[in-house]
Design an enzyme around this catalytic site. Structure first.
Site, PDB file in Angstrom:
ATOM      1  N   ARG A  36       9.736  20.051 101.310  1.00 51.92           N
ATOM      2  CA  ARG A  36       9.277  21.430 101.888  1.00 51.92           C
ATOM      3  C   ARG A  36       7.820  21.780 101.488  1.00 51.92           C
ATOM      4  O   ARG A  36       7.172  22.886 101.545  1.00 51.92           O
ATOM      5  CB  ARG A  36      10.170  22.521 101.315  1.00 51.92           C
ATOM      6  CG  ARG A  36      11.371  22.800 102.304  1.00 51.92           C
ATOM      7  CD  ARG A  36      12.421  23.882 101.442  1.00 51.92           C
ATOM      8  NE  ARG A  36      12.792  24.718 102.291  1.00 51.92           N
ATOM      9  CZ  ARG A  36      13.868  24.759 102.929  1.00 51.92           C
ATOM     10  NH1 ARG A  36      14.715  23.732 102.919  1.00 51.92           N
ATOM     11  NH2 ARG A  36      14.326  25.829 103.536  1.00 51.92           N
ATOM     12  N   LYS A  85      18.559  21.919 111.464  1.00 56.16           N
ATOM     13  CA  LYS A  85      18.679  20.608 110.616  1.00 56.16           C
ATOM     14  C   LYS A  85      20.201  20.385 109.960  1.00 56.16           C
ATOM     15  O   LYS A  85      20.609  19.084 110.242  1.00 56.16           O
ATOM     16  CB  LYS A  85      17.833  20.958 109.325  1.00 56.16           C
ATOM     17  CG  LYS A  85      16.322  21.242 109.666  1.00 56.16           C
ATOM     18  CD  LYS A  85      15.645  21.479 108.628  1.00 56.16           C
ATOM     19  CE  LYS A  85      15.816  22.799 107.711  1.00 56.16           C
ATOM     20  NZ  LYS A  85      15.824  24.099 108.286  1.00 56.16           N
ATOM     21  N   ARG A 105      12.063  34.046 104.452  1.00 54.23           N
ATOM     22  CA  ARG A 105      12.090  32.582 104.631  1.00 54.23           C
ATOM     23  C   ARG A 105      11.305  32.082 105.680  1.00 54.23           C
ATOM     24  O   ARG A 105      10.514  30.909 105.663  1.00 54.23           O
ATOM     25  CB  ARG A 105      13.766  32.479 104.766  1.00 54.23           C
ATOM     26  CG  ARG A 105      14.399  32.448 103.836  1.00 54.23           C
ATOM     27  CD  ARG A 105      16.025  32.604 104.148  1.00 54.23           C
ATOM     28  NE  ARG A 105      16.648  31.441 104.776  1.00 54.23           N
ATOM     29  CZ  ARG A 105      17.765  31.482 105.584  1.00 54.23           C
ATOM     30  NH1 ARG A 105      18.298  32.489 105.682  1.00 54.23           N
ATOM     31  NH2 ARG A 105      17.862  30.346 105.862  1.00 54.23           N
ATOM     32  N   ARG A 149      24.714  33.075 111.990  1.00 58.71           N
ATOM     33  CA  ARG A 149      25.612  32.020 111.618  1.00 58.71           C
ATOM     34  C   ARG A 149      26.628  32.328 110.668  1.00 58.71           C
ATOM     35  O   ARG A 149      26.393  33.284 109.892  1.00 58.71           O
ATOM     36  CB  ARG A 149      24.420  30.992 110.620  1.00 58.71           C
ATOM     37  CG  ARG A 149      25.265  30.060 109.994  1.00 58.71           C
ATOM     38  CD  ARG A 149      24.034  29.040 109.112  1.00 58.71           C
ATOM     39  NE  ARG A 149      22.957  29.777 108.791  1.00 58.71           N
ATOM     40  CZ  ARG A 149      21.825  29.087 108.350  1.00 58.71           C
ATOM     41  NH1 ARG A 149      21.686  27.817 108.691  1.00 58.71           N
ATOM     42  NH2 ARG A 149      20.934  29.975 107.928  1.00 58.71           N
ATOM     43  N   ARG A 186      26.037  33.583 104.746  1.00 61.78           N
ATOM     44  CA  ARG A 186      25.113  33.103 103.567  1.00 61.78           C
ATOM     45  C   ARG A 186      24.502  34.494 103.336  1.00 61.78           C
ATOM     46  O   ARG A 186      24.077  35.204 103.974  1.00 61.78           O
ATOM     47  CB  ARG A 186      24.041  32.178 104.156  1.00 61.78           C
ATOM     48  CG  ARG A 186      24.707  30.747 103.675  1.00 61.78           C
ATOM     49  CD  ARG A 186      23.661  29.623 104.503  1.00 61.78           C
ATOM     50  NE  ARG A 186      22.305  29.590 104.280  1.00 61.78           N
ATOM     51  CZ  ARG A 186      21.593  28.728 104.560  1.00 61.78           C
ATOM     52  NH1 ARG A 186      21.897  27.578 105.175  1.00 61.78           N
ATOM     53  NH2 ARG A 186      20.064  29.102 104.615  1.00 61.78           N
TER      54      ARG A 186
HETATM   55  P1  AP5 Z   1      21.610  25.305 111.151  1.00 61.52           P
HETATM   56  O1  AP5 Z   1      22.099  23.975 111.612  1.00 61.52           O
HETATM   57  O2  AP5 Z   1      22.239  25.835 110.117  1.00 61.52           O
HETATM   58  O3  AP5 Z   1      20.057  25.497 110.809  1.00 61.52           O
HETATM   59  P2  AP5 Z   1      19.244  24.719 109.694  1.00 61.52           P
HETATM   60  O4  AP5 Z   1      17.844  24.160 110.144  1.00 61.52           O
HETATM   61  O5  AP5 Z   1      20.009  24.035 108.459  1.00 61.52           O
HETATM   62  O6  AP5 Z   1      18.798  26.215 109.143  1.00 61.52           O
HETATM   63  P3  AP5 Z   1      18.769  26.784 107.320  1.00 61.52           P
HETATM   64  O7  AP5 Z   1      18.746  28.227 107.470  1.00 61.52           O
HETATM   65  O8  AP5 Z   1      20.144  26.157 106.743  1.00 61.52           O
HETATM   66  O9  AP5 Z   1      17.477  26.086 106.867  1.00 61.52           O
HETATM   67  P4  AP5 Z   1      16.812  26.436 105.730  1.00 61.52           P
HETATM   68  O10 AP5 Z   1      15.647  25.504 105.770  1.00 61.52           O
HETATM   69  O11 AP5 Z   1      16.169  27.858 105.565  1.00 61.52           O
HETATM   70  O12 AP5 Z   1      17.958  26.675 104.731  1.00 61.52           O
HETATM   71  P5  AP5 Z   1      18.279  25.494 103.420  1.00 61.52           P
HETATM   72  O13 AP5 Z   1      19.678  25.714 103.171  1.00 61.52           O
HETATM   73  O14 AP5 Z   1      17.681  24.402 103.635  1.00 61.52           O
HETATM   74  O15 AP5 Z   1      21.886  26.074 112.408  1.00 61.52           O
HETATM   75  C1  AP5 Z   1      21.421  27.464 112.273  1.00 61.52           C
HETATM   76  C2  AP5 Z   1      22.378  28.306 113.235  1.00 61.52           C
HETATM   77  O16 AP5 Z   1      22.083  27.716 114.523  1.00 61.52           O
HETATM   78  C3  AP5 Z   1      23.636  27.883 113.162  1.00 61.52           C
HETATM   79  O17 AP5 Z   1      24.653  29.269 113.127  1.00 61.52           O
HETATM   80  C4  AP5 Z   1      24.135  26.869 114.335  1.00 61.52           C
HETATM   81  O18 AP5 Z   1      25.487  26.935 114.736  1.00 61.52           O
HETATM   82  C5  AP5 Z   1      23.095  27.461 115.119  1.00 61.52           C
HETATM   83  N1  AP5 Z   1      22.606  26.302 116.072  1.00 61.52           N
HETATM   84  C6  AP5 Z   1      22.288  24.919 115.812  1.00 61.52           C
HETATM   85  N2  AP5 Z   1      21.679  24.256 116.474  1.00 61.52           N
HETATM   86  C7  AP5 Z   1      21.856  24.924 117.549  1.00 61.52           C
HETATM   87  C8  AP5 Z   1      21.345  24.718 119.010  1.00 61.52           C
HETATM   88  N3  AP5 Z   1      20.910  23.595 119.499  1.00 61.52           N
HETATM   89  N4  AP5 Z   1      21.562  25.787 120.050  1.00 61.52           N
HETATM   90  C9  AP5 Z   1      21.926  26.927 119.650  1.00 61.52           C
HETATM   91  N5  AP5 Z   1      22.436  27.290 118.457  1.00 61.52           N
HETATM   92  C10 AP5 Z   1      22.260  26.331 117.340  1.00 61.52           C
HETATM   93  O19 AP5 Z   1      17.495  26.382 102.097  1.00 61.52           O
HETATM   94  C11 AP5 Z   1      18.053  27.652 101.553  1.00 61.52           C
HETATM   95  C12 AP5 Z   1      17.113  27.791 100.288  1.00 61.52           C
HETATM   96  O20 AP5 Z   1      17.029  27.117  99.377  1.00 61.52           O
HETATM   97  C13 AP5 Z   1      15.598  28.147 100.856  1.00 61.52           C
HETATM   98  O21 AP5 Z   1      15.293  29.141 101.163  1.00 61.52           O
HETATM   99  C14 AP5 Z   1      15.102  27.966  99.196  1.00 61.52           C
HETATM  100  O22 AP5 Z   1      15.115  29.016  98.389  1.00 61.52           O
HETATM  101  C15 AP5 Z   1      15.982  26.942  98.839  1.00 61.52           C
HETATM  102  N6  AP5 Z   1      15.452  25.432  99.078  1.00 61.52           N
HETATM  103  C16 AP5 Z   1      16.213  24.555  99.667  1.00 61.52           C
HETATM  104  N7  AP5 Z   1      15.508  23.352  99.889  1.00 61.52           N
HETATM  105  C17 AP5 Z   1      14.568  23.349  98.767  1.00 61.52           C
HETATM  106  C18 AP5 Z   1      13.407  22.611  98.651  1.00 61.52           C
HETATM  107  N8  AP5 Z   1      13.139  21.358  99.259  1.00 61.52           N
HETATM  108  N9  AP5 Z   1      12.371  23.169  97.891  1.00 61.52           N
HETATM  109  C19 AP5 Z   1      12.406  24.306  97.260  1.00 61.52           C
HETATM  110  N10 AP5 Z   1      13.664  25.299  97.610  1.00 61.52           N
HETATM  111  C20 AP5 Z   1      14.355  25.004  98.505  1.00 61.52           C
HETATM  112 MG    MG Z   2      20.740  24.187 106.834  1.00 58.59          MG
END
Ligand code: AP5
Ligand code: MG
Length: 215
Positions: free
Chosen positions: A90, A15, A173, A128, A162
């Site tokens: 979410r 994402k 997660r 990552r 991270r």
């Molecule tokens: P990346 O693009 O970083 O993936 P992502 O989908 O953004 O993954 P996240 O881990 O950031 O998602 P998340 O939903 O767990 O975390 P968030 O920060 O939202 O890519 C991942 C890796 O793969 C990278 O190394 C990249 O280089 C590689 N990659 C990407 N595309 C690729 C491809 N096509 N091929 C190969 N490799 C690839 O949330 C974190 C925390 O915050 C949550 O756990 C929660 O506690 C809180 N939080 C956030 N939002 C909310 C909400 N709305 N409500 C409640 N709590 C929330």
């Molecule tokens: Mg992300």
């Protein structure tokens, strides 16, 4: 009518990677609730500490706070031509609040699911690394930086991992996603607002697919 592009997908689906490309090329702001919560990293208030604890456990920050933050952020001027949501909604309550928000802002919603099978996700997260200056996203297996552990654009910046990208939190997660967020796919599908892209391909190929689907 402006568009709200909702990027959906499991943790590690890509994402953030795609949201950064969309922001750069479509000139719409990327709003990542995860990034907003992580920016509290150095804050010592009880609320910031609570958010950190929740994230370390791989649970979700309470809806009320999350929804309030999104409302405030999307009321800013740079969102008037639309915006990209990365990691929101979410939960069903968040999805309902977004519907209401879209109506108030007279925006339309398009949800894009970046579909990646479970077995690829763990390696994406544990591999990552991020640039602490520009937040560029790397991966030691799939997208290594040109020079070991430093950003291509900021050679003085050592990449960071991270706090929630360790195996234990990653598993929590993924479980949280299955229980609380996956049901939203059906919600958007039923509403006729869902597009699905295969997230196992090259990021640039995925981007082209997403762009075609949101235009
Ligand atoms: P990346 O693009 O970083 O993936 P992502 O989908 O953004 O993954 P996240 O881990 O950031 O998602 P998340 O939903 O767990 O975390 P968030 O920060 O939202 O890519 C991942 C890796 O793969 C990278 O190394 C990249 O280089 C590689 N990659 C990407 N595309 C690729 C491809 N096509 N091929 C190969 N490799 C690839 O949330 C974190 C925390 O915050 C949550 O756990 C929660 O506690 C809180 N939080 C956030 N939002 C909310 C909400 N709305 N409500 C409640 N709590 C929330
Ligand atoms: Mg992300």
């Amino acid at each position: 009518m402006a568009k709200i592009i909702v990027l959906m997908g499991a943790p590690g689906a890509g994402k953030g990677t795609q949201a950064r490309l969309l922001q750069e090329r479509l000139h719409l702001p990327q709003i990542s609730t995860g990034d907003i919560f992580r920016s509290l990293k150095h804050s010592q208030t009880p609320l910031a500490q609570e958010v950190r604890d929740i994230m370390t456990r791989g649970h979700l920050v309470p809806d009320e706070l999350t929804i309030r933050l999104v409302k405030e952020r999307t009321a800013q001027d740079d969102c008037k031509d639309g915006y990209i949501l990365d990691g929101f909604p979410r939960t069903p309550a968040q999805a309902r609040s977004l519907e209401q928000l879209a109506e108030e802002q007279q925006n339309t919603i398009v949800a894009v699911l970046i579909d990646v099978p479970l077995e690829l996700l763990e390696k994406r997260m544990t591999g990552r690394r991020n640039c602490p200056v520009c937040n560029e996203i790397y991966n030691i297996y799939f997208k290594p930086p040109r020079n070991d552990n430093v950003c291509d654009l900021h050679p003085d910046a050592e990449l960071v991992q991270r706090a929630d990208d360790n195996s234990e939190t990653v598993r929590a997660r993924l479980a949280t996603y299955e229980q609380q967020t996956r049901p939203l796919i059906e919600f958007y599908e039923t509403a006729g607002l869902l597009r699905t892209v295969d997230g196992t391909r090259d990021p640039e190929v995925i981007y082209q697919d997403i762009e075609r689907n949101v235009k």
